[in-house]
Design a protein around this motif. Structure first.
Motif, PDB file in Angstrom:
ATOM      1  N   ILE A   1       0.818  -1.213   0.000  1.00  0.00           N
ATOM      2  CA  ILE A   1       0.000   0.000   0.000  1.00  0.00           C
ATOM      3  C   ILE A   1       0.853   1.264   0.000  1.00  0.00           C
ATOM      4  N   ALA A   2       1.846   1.335   0.851  1.00  0.00           N
ATOM      5  CA  ALA A   2       2.661   2.548   0.962  1.00  0.00           C
ATOM      6  C   ALA A   2       3.371   2.860  -0.348  1.00  0.00           C
ATOM      7  N   ASP A   3       3.957   1.838  -0.963  1.00  0.00           N
ATOM      8  CA  ASP A   3       4.683   2.076  -2.207  1.00  0.00           C
ATOM      9  C   ASP A   3       3.728   2.475  -3.329  1.00  0.00           C
ATOM     10  N   ALA A   4       2.567   1.817  -3.414  1.00  0.00           N
ATOM     11  CA  ALA A   4       1.600   2.165  -4.445  1.00  0.00           C
ATOM     12  C   ALA A   4       1.092   3.594  -4.275  1.00  0.00           C
ATOM     13  N   THR A   5       0.876   3.995  -3.049  1.00  0.00           N
ATOM     14  CA  THR A   5       0.439   5.370  -2.778  1.00  0.00           C
ATOM     15  C   THR A   5       1.487   6.367  -3.241  1.00  0.00           C
ATOM     16  N   ALA A   6       2.744   6.051  -2.992  1.00  0.00           N
ATOM     17  CA  ALA A   6       3.826   6.936  -3.426  1.00  0.00           C
ATOM     18  C   ALA A   6       3.890   7.027  -4.947  1.00  0.00           C
ATOM     19  N   LEU A   7       3.672   5.914  -5.635  1.00  0.00           N
ATOM     20  CA  LEU A   7       3.685   5.924  -7.100  1.00  0.00           C
ATOM     21  C   LEU A   7       2.564   6.800  -7.649  1.00  0.00           C
TER      22      LEU A   7
ATOM     23  N   ALA B   1      -6.307   9.772  -3.874  1.00  0.00           N
ATOM     24  CA  ALA B   1      -5.943   8.370  -4.020  1.00  0.00           C
ATOM     25  C   ALA B   1      -6.432   7.554  -2.840  1.00  0.00           C
ATOM     26  N   VAL B   2      -7.190   6.504  -3.137  1.00  0.00           N
ATOM     27  CA  VAL B   2      -7.630   5.539  -2.135  1.00  0.00           C
ATOM     28  C   VAL B   2      -6.950   4.220  -2.478  1.00  0.00           C
TER      29      VAL B   2
END
Length: 470
Positions: A246-252, A262-263
């Motif tokens: 989740i954290a990495d996807a949010t950063a992307l 972004a959810v």
């Protein structure tokens, strides 16, 4: 795939059940059109001698553009010729899974067919639907594409944009949709797992450009396993196979679309991001619900759904449900969360009376829900619902003779003001007894009418009341 037509009939006919008769008439007539594989109709009789009919006409697979034009013209011509003072027809056709309404004139259908033919020729798709503007060039228009594989979602979106650009239509609502396991029939293919659109489906404005959001989706799907996604102008919601991503996807997403809401969720935690256009929650509003969800993301819990004010948990069995509920209590739930709900199975959570334990309540009373629930493991299926303004408990007995054991379990923990429903295993709901606890005394609720009275209900209610008050 084939071609399906939908005809709607309204008005009067010589038949008193005009809708039903019209359905049969449409089936018989349209089945004679060359290339038609089968026809089914559904009629509604609105008034004597007036009604509506929906007919589905399926033709041979892979019709050429000319063959599809011929079929469309034949269906449209039949509808026009059979329209009169008493009956009016309209039609919808599905060509290889692509649905569109037939115009009143061949020239109107030809414009739609140009878009449909372009979509059919652009790749191997499941299908979709096309809606043209009205004859004046105004009115809503849409192009929706059903993509066969989620990995082709972006390619499908590129196709929809290109087809829309060549259509000459303005203000077109566009979407490309995909499913993890798509239904074969277009009639049952709803609620896509993946979608890219230029507007929320409920929005009036269809001029949005989700280019930044599509770029963000590309980045996330290239780096992580995505199991569902909704991509719209200004908002993206992705669900990841692994919650650890989740954290990495949010950063992307932030890097590709810094102004996008972004959810991002993953694993067994899913965000319910539904809502009307322009009224969806800010991602930050899910913070408290997500915090609570992460405290019970563990073996024994199979699914967690969060809203800003709601956390819903599906556990594997009664013991795991009680454990997860106790963990939520210990986590001290706070605003904006207003409702906590834990079921011992999916069936229990859906409040099917034949299964398991369901606990629900407000944060201030959920501890009491758990306390009551611990006493009910021998009286399942059971439901406990304790909120600030109301309280209700539903339990199941094998026989009325089990009333003393139930009272011994509940009397120390059930709060005053609770509505208690007691049902017998395997018996219909009409035999359940409804009672209310006030100031330590349990009384049987008055029936709304004498017709609701029966010996089983009376015996059961009296047995529980007498055991409690005796």
């Amino acid at each position: 795939m084939g071609v399906a037509s939908v005809l709607m009939v309204s008005g009067c006919s010589v038949h008193v059940d005009a809708g039903s008769a019209g359905a049969v008439k449409a089936e018989q007539a349209l089945a004679k059109i060359d290339g038609v594989r089968s026809v089914s109709g559904l009629g509604t009789n609105n008034l004597p001698f007036a009604g509506t009919v929906t007919a589905f006409v399926v033709t041979d697979d892979d019709l050429s553009n000319r063959e599809l034009q011929t079929v469309t013209d034949a269906v449209g011509r039949w509808a026009v010729q059979h329209t009169g003072a008493s009956v009016s027809y309209s039609a919808r056709i599905d060509a290889d899974g692509f649905g569109f309404f037939v115009g009143r004139h061949a020239s109107e259908s030809k414009e739609v067919l140009g878009v449909v033919d372009d979509l059919r020729a652009s790749g191997h798709w499941l299908g979709g639907s096309v809606s043209a503007p009205d004859a004046s060039g105004r009115g809503s228009s849409s192009i929706q594409l059903d993509v066969e594989r989620p990995s082709d979602l972006v390619r499908g979106w590129d196709t929809v944009q290109r087809v829309a650009a060549t259509s000459g239509w303005k203000d077109v609502s566009l979407s490309a949709d995909a499913w993890n396991t798509p239904e074969k029939s277009t009639l049952t293919r709803h609620n896509p797992d993946y979608s890219i659109a230029n507007a929320d489906s409920r929005a009036e404005d269809v001029d949005g450009d989700p280019s930044a959001e599509v770029a963000a989706y590309r980045a996330v799907s290239a780096a992580h396993a995505v199991t569902s996604a909704s991509v719209q102008p200004g908002r993206i919601h992705v669900h990841l196979a692994d919650g650890a991503d989740i954290a990495d996807a949010t950063a992307l997403i932030t890097r590709a679309a810094p102004d996008t809401a972004a959810v991002v969720d993953g694993g067994i935690i899913t965000t319910d991001d539904s809502g009307d256009a322009g009224e969806k929650a800010d991602p930050a509003e899910y913070g408290e619900a997500n915090r609570l969800a992460h405290t019970i993301d563990r073996p024994g819990v199979s699914a967690i759904v969060v809203k800003p004010a709601w956390v819903t948990v599906t556990a594997d069995g009664t013991d795991n449900a009680l454990s997860a509920a106790a963990t939520l209590v210990a986590a001290s739930p706070a605003a904006p969360v207003q409702t906590l709900e834990v079921g011992s199975s999916k069936a229990a959570l859906e409040d099917r009376a034949e299964d398991g334990l369901l606990l629900s309540g407000s944060p201030t009373r959920f501890r009491d829900s758990v306390t009551v629930g611990r006493q009910l493991t021998g009286f399942l299926p059971a439901r406990v619902s304790l909120f600030d303004a109301n309280a209700a408990v539903t339990v199941t007995l094998t026989t009325a003779e089990d009333a003393p054991a139930l009272v011994a379990a509940l009397k120390p923990v059930v709060p005053s003001g609770t509505a208690l429903q007691v049902q017998l295993a395997g018996q219909p709901s009409e035999t359940s007894a409804e009672l209310t606890l006030r100031d330590g005394t349990l009384s049987v609720d008055a029936l709304r009418s004498e017709s609701e009275r029966n010996d089983t209900r009376t015996r059961l209610g009296d047995a529980v009341r007498d055991a409690w008050n005796g």
